[in-house]
Write a protein that holds these residues in place. Structure first.
Motif, PDB file in Angstrom:
ATOM      1  N   VAL A 128       0.378  -1.103  -0.009  1.00  0.00           N
ATOM      2  CA  VAL A 128      -0.030  -0.258  -0.098  1.00  0.00           C
ATOM      3  C   VAL A 128       1.060   0.922   0.030  1.00  0.00           C
ATOM      4  N   LEU A 129       2.196   0.848   0.781  1.00  0.00           N
ATOM      5  CA  LEU A 129       2.867   2.752   0.767  1.00  0.00           C
ATOM      6  C   LEU A 129       3.600   2.804  -0.558  1.00  0.00           C
ATOM      7  N   ALA A 130       4.106   1.286  -1.148  1.00  0.00           N
ATOM      8  CA  ALA A 130       4.462   1.726  -2.728  1.00  0.00           C
ATOM      9  C   ALA A 130       3.727   2.068  -3.781  1.00  0.00           C
ATOM     10  N   HIS A 131       2.407   1.575  -3.475  1.00  0.00           N
ATOM     11  CA  HIS A 131       1.406   2.275  -4.703  1.00  0.00           C
ATOM     12  C   HIS A 131       0.850   4.147  -3.658  1.00  0.00           C
ATOM     13  N   ILE A 132       0.718   4.605  -2.915  1.00  0.00           N
ATOM     14  CA  ILE A 132       1.371   5.647  -2.551  1.00  0.00           C
ATOM     15  C   ILE A 132       2.121   6.654  -3.039  1.00  0.00           C
ATOM     16  N   ARG A 133       3.634   6.370  -2.874  1.00  0.00           N
ATOM     17  CA  ARG A 133       4.573   6.404  -3.457  1.00  0.00           C
ATOM     18  C   ARG A 133       4.802   6.964  -4.773  1.00  0.00           C
ATOM     19  N   GLN A 134       3.601   5.499  -5.406  1.00  0.00           N
ATOM     20  CA  GLN A 134       3.753   5.616  -7.241  1.00  0.00           C
ATOM     21  C   GLN A 134       2.426   6.656  -7.613  1.00  0.00           C
ATOM     22  N   ASP A 135       1.846   6.697  -7.005  1.00  0.00           N
ATOM     23  CA  ASP A 135       0.732   8.368  -7.165  1.00  0.00           C
ATOM     24  C   ASP A 135       0.793   9.218  -7.642  1.00  0.00           C
ATOM     25  N   ASP A 136       0.677   9.768  -8.831  1.00  0.00           N
ATOM     26  CA  ASP A 136       1.221  11.229  -8.535  1.00  0.00           C
ATOM     27  C   ASP A 136       0.155  12.335  -7.703  1.00  0.00           C
ATOM     28  N   VAL A 137      -1.314  10.985  -7.594  1.00  0.00           N
ATOM     29  CA  VAL A 137      -2.118  12.570  -7.056  1.00  0.00           C
ATOM     30  C   VAL A 137      -2.775  11.696  -5.725  1.00  0.00           C
ATOM     31  N   PHE A 138      -2.160  11.353  -5.499  1.00  0.00           N
ATOM     32  CA  PHE A 138      -2.968  10.095  -3.929  1.00  0.00           C
ATOM     33  C   PHE A 138      -2.912  12.007  -2.785  1.00  0.00           C
ATOM     34  N   TRP A 139      -1.849  12.337  -2.573  1.00  0.00           N
ATOM     35  CA  TRP A 139      -2.065  13.333  -2.188  1.00  0.00           C
ATOM     36  C   TRP A 139      -2.933  14.755  -2.036  1.00  0.00           C
ATOM     37  N   LEU A 140      -3.079  14.937  -3.217  1.00  0.00           N
ATOM     38  CA  LEU A 140      -3.810  15.680  -4.056  1.00  0.00           C
ATOM     39  C   LEU A 140      -5.030  15.395  -3.680  1.00  0.00           C
ATOM     40  N   ASN A 141      -5.723  14.555  -3.647  1.00  0.00           N
ATOM     41  CA  ASN A 141      -7.568  13.616  -3.769  1.00  0.00           C
ATOM     42  C   ASN A 141      -7.695  13.747  -2.312  1.00  0.00           C
ATOM     43  N   LEU A 142      -6.907  13.855  -1.024  1.00  0.00           N
ATOM     44  CA  LEU A 142      -7.214  13.865  -0.016  1.00  0.00           C
ATOM     45  C   LEU A 142      -8.297  14.956  -0.113  1.00  0.00           C
ATOM     46  N   THR A 143      -9.627  13.896   1.217  1.00  0.00           N
ATOM     47  CA  THR A 143     -10.851  15.164   1.156  1.00  0.00           C
ATOM     48  C   THR A 143     -10.132  16.186   2.315  1.00  0.00           C
ATOM     49  N   PRO A 144     -10.865  17.666   2.309  1.00  0.00           N
ATOM     50  CA  PRO A 144     -10.023  18.751   2.659  1.00  0.00           C
ATOM     51  C   PRO A 144     -10.846  18.571   4.131  1.00  0.00           C
ATOM     52  N   LEU A 145     -10.867  18.624   5.248  1.00  0.00           N
ATOM     53  CA  LEU A 145     -11.867  18.169   6.478  1.00  0.00           C
ATOM     54  C   LEU A 145     -12.419  20.014   6.795  1.00  0.00           C
ATOM     55  N   GLU A 146     -13.074  20.052   5.633  1.00  0.00           N
ATOM     56  CA  GLU A 146     -13.684  21.791   6.086  1.00  0.00           C
ATOM     57  C   GLU A 146     -13.560  22.272   7.708  1.00  0.00           C
ATOM     58  N   PRO A 147     -14.538  22.266   8.903  1.00  0.00           N
ATOM     59  CA  PRO A 147     -14.364  22.437   9.730  1.00  0.00           C
ATOM     60  C   PRO A 147     -12.940  23.451  10.016  1.00  0.00           C
ATOM     61  N   ASN A 148     -11.781  22.191   9.712  1.00  0.00           N
ATOM     62  CA  ASN A 148     -10.538  22.427  10.243  1.00  0.00           C
ATOM     63  C   ASN A 148     -10.034  23.429   9.445  1.00  0.00           C
ATOM     64  N   ILE A 149     -10.582  23.529   8.753  1.00  0.00           N
ATOM     65  CA  ILE A 149      -9.674  24.444   7.327  1.00  0.00           C
ATOM     66  C   ILE A 149     -10.976  26.426   7.973  1.00  0.00           C
ATOM     67  N   SER A 150     -12.085  25.664   8.037  1.00  0.00           N
ATOM     68  CA  SER A 150     -12.713  27.437   8.359  1.00  0.00           C
ATOM     69  C   SER A 150     -12.045  27.826   9.662  1.00  0.00           C
ATOM     70  N   ALA A 151     -11.960  27.019  10.509  1.00  0.00           N
ATOM     71  CA  ALA A 151     -11.678  27.479  11.736  1.00  0.00           C
ATOM     72  C   ALA A 151     -10.240  28.304  11.502  1.00  0.00           C
ATOM     73  N   LEU A 152      -9.251  27.671  10.209  1.00  0.00           N
ATOM     74  CA  LEU A 152      -7.952  28.139  10.677  1.00  0.00           C
ATOM     75  C   LEU A 152      -8.051  29.183   9.394  1.00  0.00           C
ATOM     76  N   ARG A 153      -8.914  29.712   8.638  1.00  0.00           N
ATOM     77  CA  ARG A 153      -9.053  30.657   8.083  1.00  0.00           C
ATOM     78  C   ARG A 153      -9.754  31.762   8.803  1.00  0.00           C
ATOM     79  N   ALA A 154     -10.489  31.908   9.697  1.00  0.00           N
ATOM     80  CA  ALA A 154     -11.116  32.744  10.665  1.00  0.00           C
ATOM     81  C   ALA A 154      -9.937  32.928  11.631  1.00  0.00           C
TER      82      ALA A 154
END
Length: 104
Positions: free
Chosen positions: A58-84
């Motif tokens: 699984v870790l090897a797959h992540i290393r090979q995947d160019d978009v794994f990190w880009l496709n993580l779902t944003p944690l909106e409540p935390n992002i909203s708090a940070l924006r504030a």
């Protein structure tokens, strides 16, 4: 003051994507309800019965995947708090976003 803000697990949902990848790669779901939201330990796939070889794959797959990190779902409540807070914080403090992403 320097302020560090973690990305994975704080601003982006790593655990659900990581867990989903285990199920996709192995064809077996050994996880317990809620593991993808609040894992009981750091190495929860091993706790649930996945082998070291499966973890490595699984870790090897992540290393090979160019978009794994880009496709993580944003944690909106935390992002909203940070924006504030960020406008006030960045006027008086150095803000750093912290991660330890491998691969890519």
């Amino acid at each position: 003051m320097r302020i560090g803000i973690d990305v994975d697990g704080v601003l982006a949902a790593f655990s659900p994507a990581y867990q989903r990848l285990f199920v996709e790669q192995t064809g077996v779901d050994l996880f317990q309800p809620g593991d993808n939201v609040d894992p009981p330990v750091w190495h929860w796939p091993q706790l649930r019965g996945y082998t070291p070889a499966q973890v490595k794959a699984v870790l090897a797959h992540i290393r090979q995947d160019d978009v794994f990190w880009l496709n993580l779902t944003p944690l909106e409540p935390n992002i909203s708090a940070l924006r504030a807070l960020i406008k006030t914080l960045e006027r008086e403090h150095d803000i750093y976003y912290i991660t330890n992403r491998f691969g890519g």
